[in-house]
Enzyme design. Structure first.
Site, PDB file in Angstrom:
ATOM      1  N   GLU A 103      58.825  29.812  26.247  1.00 53.89           N
ATOM      2  CA  GLU A 103      57.312  29.771  26.005  1.00 53.89           C
ATOM      3  C   GLU A 103      57.280  29.370  24.262  1.00 53.89           C
ATOM      4  O   GLU A 103      56.471  28.856  23.952  1.00 53.89           O
ATOM      5  CB  GLU A 103      56.676  30.991  26.231  1.00 53.89           C
ATOM      6  CG  GLU A 103      55.242  31.138  25.908  1.00 53.89           C
ATOM      7  CD  GLU A 103      54.653  32.482  25.988  1.00 53.89           C
ATOM      8  OE1 GLU A 103      53.469  32.487  26.120  1.00 53.89           O
ATOM      9  OE2 GLU A 103      55.436  33.448  26.336  1.00 53.89           O
ATOM     10  N   ASP A 104      57.957  30.111  23.626  1.00 49.15           N
ATOM     11  CA  ASP A 104      57.707  30.095  22.185  1.00 49.15           C
ATOM     12  C   ASP A 104      58.527  29.191  21.275  1.00 49.15           C
ATOM     13  O   ASP A 104      58.366  28.908  20.231  1.00 49.15           O
ATOM     14  CB  ASP A 104      57.880  31.678  21.485  1.00 49.15           C
ATOM     15  CG  ASP A 104      56.825  32.573  22.123  1.00 49.15           C
ATOM     16  OD1 ASP A 104      55.894  32.121  22.759  1.00 49.15           O
ATOM     17  OD2 ASP A 104      57.021  33.690  21.983  1.00 49.15           O
TER      18      ASP A 104
END
Length: 714
Positions: free
Chosen positions: A76-77
């Site tokens: 996600e990051d």
């Protein structure tokens, strides 16, 4: 600050060196991927996955779970994709990371929808690997520990979600250590002042109680030693939210709650548990009705223990829990005991049983998900099903079924099988017939009576409490409504086609297909359903069909104006399922002149012809339909009466006797005393038709103390 070396030292107690090295490699990979990223607190971001892995290490989770914890925010990051993780660390770890990761956030207008969608994704991931939820719980726990840097409103939102979903999941999976901490941290974020006051009061009370606790603990331990029984007596602490809930729900003061002394006795085997129970009952008298045997019948999450409450000196209540070391491990770690017990010996019966129950629960969630209309309905079911105290009932073959407190016969039927619930018509409880709405009690034996062709009743939603039953009933009713809407739509469209001297069945080949193509519909069923539910106007569809039949190219159908035709009312034969309803405003009865109003999403609503609520709709032929009652109606209908009567003793009994004698039933009765002499009585009766009601009114008028009688319904 906690480091990867500290974690590796801790893992050395139960993991081999090659697996510890894999965990180290995952940490260094995450450290590089998150390089330059910081948390709201200002710490390097990698401290978060390291802390999550440390929580899992306390539970002795396997190395793949720990690697997933290290990498759970990488997808996600950072720019790392799932295939890259699979190549580096293997497919199982990549799948875990993909399941735990928040995935790509979809933009929703409503945060509640977004949370529900994310939870659905998590359930699907859990169905593939139950470790997903354990890593997710550890992730949420560390986030709750570090809420301090967030805005107050965001703290409250996250705390509420944690309390409503994650703490309850931890409870359902039996992971008590995580559940307790999640609950207390959520409580402190939601009600910081209340939490602080209770915390100070607990700290003060423990100081005053220390000598009493020590005396009781010594007394219990000495009794075990005297009998030659192996067991360790430890004091049991209440956590903050538990104290607060008892004060609020049981309306008790803090002093009353803290007056109860709790102890846990840990022993070696099940036989010792029951022998220790006899010793403590011999030492202090047990409180009647407060003994629970969760060893013989475990809770739904696998929890096992003996619970008893004793009268101590001076009537002081003492709560004692007795369990084996294995049961203690399961109580604290739940499904994680599958990996924890004896350093990963997952073939142990306790570990296997816990894991099997968790898998069964996830399968139930998936079934609910399939039946739910949308993600919000699904999350509502899950919240309602997480997780009340259980009762235990028996099938006729002697199998034990677990149900939540307050469950009914219908809940039981659906817990056996969805098809049993859908076709349920009656029930025997301990060999005696009982209503389907009966609340069940532990120890009862139930036999469900089914009938082919039987269907769920909308009224069941008023008393069922389990998510599985509620979801299955709504699913069945939805399909039932669709089928009935298609049938009604066919009747309405054929009625609209009648003036053109044709019908749906007589249309030339290809005409209906062209209309369906114009509206991008795959079959005639969605078209007829939308007509039956009032979303499309039957006259407009009929005119377009005739226009296509006559070769008209435009979509208006203006050339296909309907010729004058004799009036053809629709026959109605009672409460025809879910798409023909009777208006509560005027309560029509067979024999009343009636008109049908096509209401969007509801179907045909039957009104009395003089009903004022029809208003301007009377001039709209597309929305109103002439109706006639069928001659063979065989059911009762509600009718409302208002009586002005002289006040007297025995009024209700007299009315009930007269109405029952007339072959009707009283559904509801309300009495309003105007003064000492006059009472206004409002009745809802079940009658066969208008003539039946007229006979009842005539008999009521014969009573000397009855004045004016009015049939209600505008």
């Amino acid at each position: 600050m906690f480091t990867i070396d500290d974690l590796a030292d801790r893992l050395g107690g139960y993991l081999p060196q090659d697996e510890i090295q894999q965990v180290r490699r995952a940490f260094y990979y995450a450290e590089q991927a998150h390089d330059g990223q910081r948390r709201r607190s200002g710490e390097p971001y990698v401290t978060h996955p390291l802390a999550v892995a440390n929580i899992l290490a306390n539970m002795h989770m396997d190395h793949q779970s720990l690697m997933a914890a290290m990498l759970h925010d990488v997808i996600e990051d950072t720019g790392v994709a799932k295939p890259a993780l699979a190549q580096q660390f293997g497919e199982p770890v990549a799948e875990l990371v993909d399941g735990v990761s928040k995935l790509t956030q979809i933009t929703f207008e409503d945060k509640a929808v977004a949370q529900a969608e994310n939870f659905q994704k998590m359930v699907l991931a859990m169905s593939r690997d139950i470790r997903v939820i354990i890593v997710k719980l550890a992730d949420r726990l560390h986030n709750m520990r570090t809420l301090g840097a967030l805005r107050p409103e965001k703290k409250r939102r996250i705390a509420r979600e944690t309390l409503e979903i994650y703490a309850r999941i931890a409870s359902r999976l039996g992971i008590n250590t995580i559940r307790v901490e999640l609950e207390d941290l959520s409580f402190q974020a939601l009600y910081p002042m209340r939490a602080e006051r209770i915390k100070r009061a607990v700290s003060s009370a423990r100081g005053h109680r220390r000598s009493t606790i020590r005396q009781l603990q010594t007394s219990l331990q000495q009794s075990l030693d005297d009998e030659g029984l192996t067991g360790t007596v430890i004091g049991r602490q209440k956590h903050l939210l538990s104290i607060y809930r008892k004060m609020r729900d049981q309306r008790k003061s803090f002093a009353e709650i803290m007056d109860v002394f709790g102890f846990r006795i840990i022993t070696e085997d099940v036989d010792s548990c029951y022998r220790i129970l006899g010793v403590v009952h011999n030492l202090y008298k047990p409180v009647p009705g407060r003994f629970k045997d969760y060893i013989a019948i475990p809770k739904a999450n696998g929890y096992q223990s003996l619970h008893t409450t004793l009268f101590g000196r001076g009537g002081m209540p003492i709560e004692v829990q007795i369990r084996t070391r294995e049961m203690e491990a399961l109580a604290n770690n739940g499904v994680a005991a599958h990996w924890l017990y004896k350093a990963g010996q997952t073939d142990h019966p306790i570990a296997q049983g816990s894991h099997a129950r968790a898998r069964a629960w996830v399968r139930g969630l998936l079934e609910m998900q399939r039946h739910a209309g949308d993600s919000l309905e699904f999350i509502e079911h899950v919240k309602n099903d997480l997780f009340p105290d259980d009762i235990y009932v028996f099938t006729p073959k002697g199998d034990i079924m677990e149900l939540p407190q307050g469950a009914t016969v219908i809940d039981f039927a659906y817990s056996v099988h969805t098809d049993i619930g859908n076709s349920c018509i009656a029930c025997r409880i301990d060999r005696h017939l009982a209503p389907l709405s009966t609340r069940l009690e532990s120890g009862q034996t139930l036999e469900i009576i089914t009938a082919p062709g039987a269907r769920p009743n909308l009224a069941w939603l008023n008393f069922v409490i389990t998510a599985k039953a509620r979801s299955a009933i709504r699913h069945a009713l939805k399909h039932q409504q669709q089928a009935e809407a298609v049938q009604l739509g066919r009747r309405l469209l054929n009625k609209a086609l009648a003036p053109f001297e044709t019908s749906l069945e007589e249309l030339p080949e290809g005409v209906l297909a062209r209309l369906l193509e114009e509206h991008s519909l795959s079959s005639e069923a969605p078209l007829l359903e939308s007509i039956g539910l009032g979303s499309r106007v039957a006259h407009a569809v009929a005119r377009r069909l005739v226009a296509l039949m006559q070769g008209e190219p435009d979509a208006s159908g203006a050339a296909a104006a309907a010729p004058e035709a004799p009036h053809q009312p629709i026959l109605i034969s009672g409460a025809e399922g879910m798409v023909i309803k009777f208006a509560r405003c005027c309560r029509p009865l067979p024999g009343d002149p009636v008109i049908g109003h096509l209401s969007v999403g509801k179907g045909l609503v039957v009104h009395r012809a003089e009903c004022r609520n029809l208003g301007d709709l009377k001039d709209d032929p597309d929305k109103l339909f002439a109706l006639e009652w069928s001659a063979d109606i065989d059911e009762d209908f509600p009718a409302a009466l208002r009586l002005e009567m002289a006040s007297r003793r025995g009024l209700v009994a007299e009315l009930a006797a007269l109405i029952t004698d007339a072959g009707a039933n009283i559904e509801r009765i309300d009495i309003e005393e105007r003064d000492a002499r006059l009472s206004i009585v409002n009745l809802i009766l079940s009658v066969r038709n208008r003539v039946h009601l007229a006979r009842i009114i005539k008999r009521l008028r014969n009573l000397s103390h009855v004045g004016r009688i009015t049939r209600l319904g505008n």
